[in-house]
Design a protein around this motif. Sequence first.
Motif, PDB file in Angstrom:
ATOM      1  N   ASP A 120       1.049  -1.239  -0.062  1.00  0.00           N
ATOM      2  CA  ASP A 120      -0.094   0.110  -0.008  1.00  0.00           C
ATOM      3  C   ASP A 120       0.669   1.378  -0.151  1.00  0.00           C
ATOM      4  O   ASP A 120       0.376   2.396  -0.471  1.00  0.00           O
ATOM      5  CB  ASP A 120      -0.794  -0.099   1.276  1.00  0.00           C
ATOM      6  CG  ASP A 120      -1.668  -1.255   1.373  1.00  0.00           C
ATOM      7  OD1 ASP A 120      -2.631  -1.268   0.432  1.00  0.00           O
ATOM      8  OD2 ASP A 120      -1.830  -2.022   2.215  1.00  0.00           O
ATOM      9  N   ASP A 150      -2.465  -1.674  -6.652  1.00  0.00           N
ATOM     10  CA  ASP A 150      -3.024  -0.894  -7.709  1.00  0.00           C
ATOM     11  C   ASP A 150      -3.146   0.819  -7.164  1.00  0.00           C
ATOM     12  O   ASP A 150      -2.857   1.590  -7.827  1.00  0.00           O
ATOM     13  CB  ASP A 150      -4.470  -1.261  -7.939  1.00  0.00           C
ATOM     14  CG  ASP A 150      -4.417  -2.649  -8.748  1.00  0.00           C
ATOM     15  OD1 ASP A 150      -3.522  -3.053  -9.315  1.00  0.00           O
ATOM     16  OD2 ASP A 150      -5.241  -3.505  -8.622  1.00  0.00           O
ATOM     17  N   ASN A 151      -3.272   0.664  -5.882  1.00  0.00           N
ATOM     18  CA  ASN A 151      -3.458   2.123  -5.266  1.00  0.00           C
ATOM     19  C   ASN A 151      -2.340   2.607  -4.519  1.00  0.00           C
ATOM     20  O   ASN A 151      -2.572   3.537  -3.406  1.00  0.00           O
ATOM     21  CB  ASN A 151      -4.913   2.321  -4.598  1.00  0.00           C
ATOM     22  CG  ASN A 151      -6.046   2.169  -5.590  1.00  0.00           C
ATOM     23  OD1 ASN A 151      -6.117   2.570  -6.762  1.00  0.00           O
ATOM     24  ND2 ASN A 151      -6.954   1.200  -5.169  1.00  0.00           N
ATOM     25  N   ARG A 153       1.248   3.914  -3.061  1.00  0.00           N
ATOM     26  CA  ARG A 153       2.109   5.200  -3.036  1.00  0.00           C
ATOM     27  C   ARG A 153       3.376   4.981  -2.602  1.00  0.00           C
ATOM     28  O   ARG A 153       3.645   4.101  -1.767  1.00  0.00           O
ATOM     29  CB  ARG A 153       1.320   6.218  -2.485  1.00  0.00           C
ATOM     30  CG  ARG A 153      -0.162   6.731  -3.064  1.00  0.00           C
ATOM     31  CD  ARG A 153      -0.887   7.991  -2.550  1.00  0.00           C
ATOM     32  NE  ARG A 153      -1.469   7.476  -1.551  1.00  0.00           N
ATOM     33  CZ  ARG A 153      -2.358   8.332  -0.663  1.00  0.00           C
ATOM     34  NH1 ARG A 153      -2.575   9.562  -1.038  1.00  0.00           N
ATOM     35  NH2 ARG A 153      -2.623   7.996   0.478  1.00  0.00           N
ATOM     36  N   ASP A 187       2.017  13.357  -6.585  1.00  0.00           N
ATOM     37  CA  ASP A 187       0.692  13.586  -5.921  1.00  0.00           C
ATOM     38  C   ASP A 187       0.632  14.869  -5.111  1.00  0.00           C
ATOM     39  O   ASP A 187      -0.133  15.431  -5.186  1.00  0.00           O
ATOM     40  CB  ASP A 187       0.116  12.546  -5.315  1.00  0.00           C
ATOM     41  CG  ASP A 187      -0.271  11.170  -6.289  1.00  0.00           C
ATOM     42  OD1 ASP A 187      -0.267  11.407  -7.505  1.00  0.00           O
ATOM     43  OD2 ASP A 187      -0.311  10.261  -5.739  1.00  0.00           O
ATOM     44  N   SER A 208       2.847   8.178  -7.166  1.00  0.00           N
ATOM     45  CA  SER A 208       1.923   7.148  -7.389  1.00  0.00           C
ATOM     46  C   SER A 208       2.255   6.778  -8.837  1.00  0.00           C
ATOM     47  O   SER A 208       2.853   7.553  -9.622  1.00  0.00           O
ATOM     48  CB  SER A 208       0.451   7.199  -6.991  1.00  0.00           C
ATOM     49  OG  SER A 208       0.024   8.306  -8.022  1.00  0.00           O
ATOM     50  N   GLN A 211      -0.738   7.570 -14.773  1.00  0.00           N
ATOM     51  CA  GLN A 211      -2.043   6.919 -15.584  1.00  0.00           C
ATOM     52  C   GLN A 211      -1.632   6.929 -16.904  1.00  0.00           C
ATOM     53  O   GLN A 211      -1.482   8.131 -17.637  1.00  0.00           O
ATOM     54  CB  GLN A 211      -3.128   7.722 -15.152  1.00  0.00           C
ATOM     55  CG  GLN A 211      -3.692   7.603 -13.725  1.00  0.00           C
ATOM     56  CD  GLN A 211      -3.796   6.339 -13.144  1.00  0.00           C
ATOM     57  OE1 GLN A 211      -4.504   5.712 -13.831  1.00  0.00           O
ATOM     58  NE2 GLN A 211      -3.305   6.048 -11.782  1.00  0.00           N
TER      59      GLN A 211
END
Length: 212
Positions: A120, A150-151, A153, A187, A208, A211
């Motif tokens: 995480d 996936d999420n 940081r 971020d 992060s 995209q």
Amino acid sequence: MDVTTLPQGEPTPMTPRRTRWQEAGNSGGFGKRFAELIAAGEDVDGEARLADTLLPRGARVLDAGAGMGRVSAALLNRGHDVVAIEPDAALVRQARETYPGLPIEERDILDLGPDDGPFDLVVCVGNVMLYLAEGTERDALRAMRAALGDNGRILVGFHLQDQPAHARTYTPAEFEADLTAAGLRVDLRAGTYQLHPANDAYSVWILSRAQH
């Protein structure tokens, strides 16, 4: 692993590039300093408090370049599932003596891969990025990215001025170019672990996956 081929055709591993930390040879002084701070009851949990705010309870955390284990131990005490890695054997021994039961491995960031995650949060603070071997910064960032969920940081922090001996000068522009090349995005950027405004002395980033 990189290899070189001998005239006889037998491959042999290349000698790993020495890190700036190895060139500095100061793990003893670093460990002693933080041992004294902890013994004196000083607050050494600033990074861990910020990391904790980025996480749900019981999150999985990687402390990359854990040193003598102070951030890992603080996050473990806050209920997180922590894995710490540190390539300096002397600091690994100190971490195990200072924080019995702390899950710390003698291991380099560059050895990380997708099978180590998903995490995480990856914590990489305390000037770790300044002490890597020359030219490996993007590789280290890619390795940490590969270990993210996936999420997930990454929390990074280092000095922009008054760096310790043998540490590189790493400008925000250079670092952000490297992290972009490694498939990451910014971020948040701040000047302290208490999220004061960005400044010219110290920088803290929360990163992060970019995209696409």
